[in-house]
Write a protein that holds these residues in place. Structure first.
Motif, PDB file in Angstrom:
ATOM      1  N   GLU A 235       0.870  -1.184   0.000  1.00 34.57           N
ATOM      2  CA  GLU A 235       0.000   0.000   0.000  1.00 34.57           C
ATOM      3  C   GLU A 235       0.905   1.231   0.000  1.00 34.57           C
ATOM      4  OE1 GLU A 235      -3.400   0.885  -0.166  1.00 34.57           O
ATOM      5  OE2 GLU A 235      -2.450   2.842  -0.014  1.00 34.57           O
TER       6      GLU A 235
ATOM      7  N   ARG B  84      -3.197   4.075   5.707  1.00 35.95           N
ATOM      8  CA  ARG B  84      -3.954   2.872   5.315  1.00 35.95           C
ATOM      9  C   ARG B  84      -3.140   1.606   5.596  1.00 35.95           C
ATOM     10  NH1 ARG B  84      -7.181   4.535  -0.176  1.00 35.95           N
ATOM     11  NH2 ARG B  84      -7.899   6.506   0.646  1.00 35.95           N
TER      12      ARG B  84
ATOM     13  N   ASP C 140      -6.934  -3.670  -6.885  1.00 35.32           N
ATOM     14  CA  ASP C 140      -8.214  -2.956  -6.838  1.00 35.32           C
ATOM     15  C   ASP C 140      -7.862  -1.472  -6.936  1.00 35.32           C
ATOM     16  OD1 ASP C 140     -10.610  -1.792  -6.191  1.00 35.32           O
ATOM     17  OD2 ASP C 140     -10.711  -2.590  -4.147  1.00 35.32           O
TER      18      ASP C 140
HETATM   19  C1  LIG Z   1      -9.578   0.984  -3.911  1.00 31.41           C
HETATM   20  S1  LIG Z   1      -8.280   0.924  -2.738  1.00 31.41           S
HETATM   21  C2  LIG Z   1      -8.191  -0.782  -2.300  1.00 31.41           C
HETATM   22  C3  LIG Z   1      -9.288  -1.248  -1.393  1.00 31.41           C
HETATM   23  C4  LIG Z   1      -9.097  -2.671  -0.953  1.00 31.41           C
HETATM   24  N1  LIG Z   1      -9.251  -3.607  -2.052  1.00 31.41           N
HETATM   25  C5  LIG Z   1     -10.108  -3.064   0.129  1.00 31.41           C
HETATM   26  O1  LIG Z   1     -10.968  -3.897  -0.139  1.00 31.41           O
HETATM   27  O2  LIG Z   1     -10.028  -2.520   1.231  1.00 31.41           O
HETATM   28  C6  LIG Z   1      -6.857   1.166  -3.725  1.00 31.41           C
HETATM   29  C7  LIG Z   1      -5.598   1.408  -2.933  1.00 31.41           C
HETATM   30  O3  LIG Z   1      -4.478   1.285  -3.787  1.00 31.41           O
HETATM   31  C8  LIG Z   1      -3.437   2.138  -3.291  1.00 31.41           C
HETATM   32  N2  LIG Z   1      -2.442   2.243  -4.389  1.00 31.41           N
HETATM   33  C9  LIG Z   1      -2.540   2.918  -5.558  1.00 31.41           C
HETATM   34  N3  LIG Z   1      -1.458   2.678  -6.334  1.00 31.41           N
HETATM   35  C10 LIG Z   1      -0.676   1.812  -5.652  1.00 31.41           C
HETATM   36  C11 LIG Z   1       0.565   1.173  -5.919  1.00 31.41           C
HETATM   37  N4  LIG Z   1       1.210   1.366  -7.077  1.00 31.41           N
HETATM   38  N5  LIG Z   1       1.081   0.355  -4.982  1.00 31.41           N
HETATM   39  C12 LIG Z   1       0.465   0.155  -3.804  1.00 31.41           C
HETATM   40  N6  LIG Z   1      -0.724   0.740  -3.494  1.00 31.41           N
HETATM   41  C13 LIG Z   1      -1.280   1.544  -4.394  1.00 31.41           C
HETATM   42  C14 LIG Z   1      -4.193   3.387  -2.915  1.00 31.41           C
HETATM   43  O4  LIG Z   1      -3.458   4.149  -1.974  1.00 31.41           O
HETATM   44  C15 LIG Z   1      -5.475   2.791  -2.323  1.00 31.41           C
HETATM   45  O5  LIG Z   1      -5.414   2.681  -0.933  1.00 31.41           O
END
Ligand SMILES: C[S@@+](CC[C@H](N)C(=O)[O-])C[C@H]1O[C@@H](n2cnc3c(N)ncnc32)[C@H](O)[C@@H]1O
Length: 384
Positions: A121, A126, A159
């Motif tokens: 993350e 988070r 996601d």
């Molecule tokens: C929609 S949320 C995921 C929710 C999760 N599936 C759940 O059910 O709780 C997407 C997350 O991806 C993170 N994110 C975006 N790009 C990323 C990357 N390259 N590597 C790690 N995290 C990333 C964002 O900070 C965000 O918290």
């Protein structure tokens, strides 16, 4: 501001589990009077409020979890997350890279299913919260790092964030991370699942993917692009109930069906079937057709019981003119109406107010174009 995982916040949260919106001012004044620091009180109350809000998604479990407001909104529903885990399990997966775990709702389902999850993350708050939410699972780890880098696992789950400061982001290349980058990383694993917007254009799907649209209780939940799951297809998945498979390249446009005259019954397909382009398949299977070009109400003369269709019997075809419609409904003593509509620029709420109905009976109206006119169909819902 202390973090939600700060020891002082957690101990205050545990000692004051009850939270009532109308009591918040008095409670925070009292806690400050008791010597708790204002920002600790504020964070603990925020978490208590989020736990209460999260109850509708996570049930009782919400009271053992931590959230951020955005993280809660973006979190997968537990029934959908369980479905994600089941797909990996049935493909024989043992370890997963999770790209962007947010507060860890999917991670939790993977860990509960016995999979080894290496979640990453990018946002620190988070990541900390996800670690707290997963503390009971030694088979899950959460790293503060870019999830797309150094993928060595057998499988990948992503996601991407689809909301920004200005609201929903429609362009997959603006998601966080962008869809093309996720697909690139996904191709380096054996099996991959990527949660996407249910409204995604077929043209944006990989042509070798299995793409699922999930629904539950008639509500569309999400879509998932799966790579490595077998023959390409689109699928409508009614969670825990049924699955409709439309075989072939998922980028192929949905097959259109010639409409026909309104019959004795009208059927509303599940939204997952509509999005998956499965209407033609249902029409062939049950001898149905749309009531008008491009309208997803189907009609026929026999009664059908299918989890993919909500069934109504047509009682009457009424004019779609306010005064006439009000008179027709009043003649039938109808005071309460459920109004459904497709293909028309009408607000059911506004129409309901303007009809000024008074009566003891209740009814369902379906407002729709038919082959030659636009009508209000008085229908009776058939219980499955
Ligand atoms: C929609 S949320 C995921 C929710 C999760 N599936 C759940 O059910 O709780 C997407 C997350 O991806 C993170 N994110 C975006 N790009 C990323 C990357 N390259 N590597 C790690 N995290 C990333 C964002 O900070 C965000 O918290």
């Amino acid at each position: 501001m202390p973090s939600p995982t700060d020891r002082r916040v957690l101990s205050l949260l545990e000692s004051h589990p009850q939270y009532r919106e109308d009591d918040v001012f008095a409670l925070s004044t009292k806690l400050r009077g008791d010597g708790f620091e204002p920002d600790v009180v504020s964070e603990a109350l925020t978490q208590a409020r989020l736990r209460q809000k999260a109850e509708s998604k996570f049930g009782e479990r919400a009271h053992t979890m931590l959230f951020t407001s955005d993280g809660l909104e973006q979190a997968s529903r537990p029934d959908a997350a369980k479905h994600h885990a089941e797909q990996f399990l049935s493909a024989g997966v043992q370890s997963i890279r999770e790209v962007g775990c947010g507060i860890g709702a999917d991670t939790l389902a993977f860990a509960q299913a016995g999979l080894t999850v290496h979640a990453r993350e990018l946002e620190e708050d988070r990541a900390q919260i996800a670690r707290y939410n997963l503390v009971a699972f030694p088979n899950a780890s959460v790293e503060l790092a870019d999830g797309l880098l150094d993928v060595t696992e057998d499988a990948l789950w992503a996601d991407p964030a689809r909301r920004g400061p200005k609201g929903r982001i429609n362009n997959p290349e603006e998601w966080g991370p962008p869809l093309s980058r996720v697909l690139e990383a996904a191709r380096r694993t054996r099996i991959a699942g990527i949660k996407v917007a249910p409204g995604i254009d077929y043209g944006q799907l990989p042509n070798d993917a299995t793409v699922e649209w999930l629904s539950s209780g008639g509500d569309l939940i999400e879509a998932i692009i799966w790579l490595g799951l077998g023959q390409p297809s689109r699928r409508a998945v009614l969670l825990g109930e049924a699955e409709l498979i439309i075989e072939g390249d998922p980028t192929t446009p949905a097959e259109m069906v010639e409409p026909q005259e309104l019959g004795t019954f009208i059927y509303e397909p599940d939204p997952a079937v509509i999005r998956a382009g499965g209407i033609a398949q249902l029409c062939t299977q049950f001898n149905l057709a749309p009531v008008a070009p491009g309208i997803a109400y189907l009609t026929g003369n026999s009664r059908i019981d299918s989890p993919f269709l909500t069934a109504f019997e047509v009682i009457d075809v009424l004019p779609l003119q306010e005064k006439k419609l009000a008179r027709e409904l009043s003649n039938r003593h109808i005071g309460t109406v459920e109004i459904k509509k497709r293909g028309l620029e009408i607000s059911p709420e506004t129409l309901r107010k303007r009809l000024k109905l008074k009566g003891t009976e209740s009814a369902t109206l379906i407002l729709t174009p038919l082959l030659r006119s636009r009508n209000a169909l008085l229908v009776s819902r058939i219980q499955p």
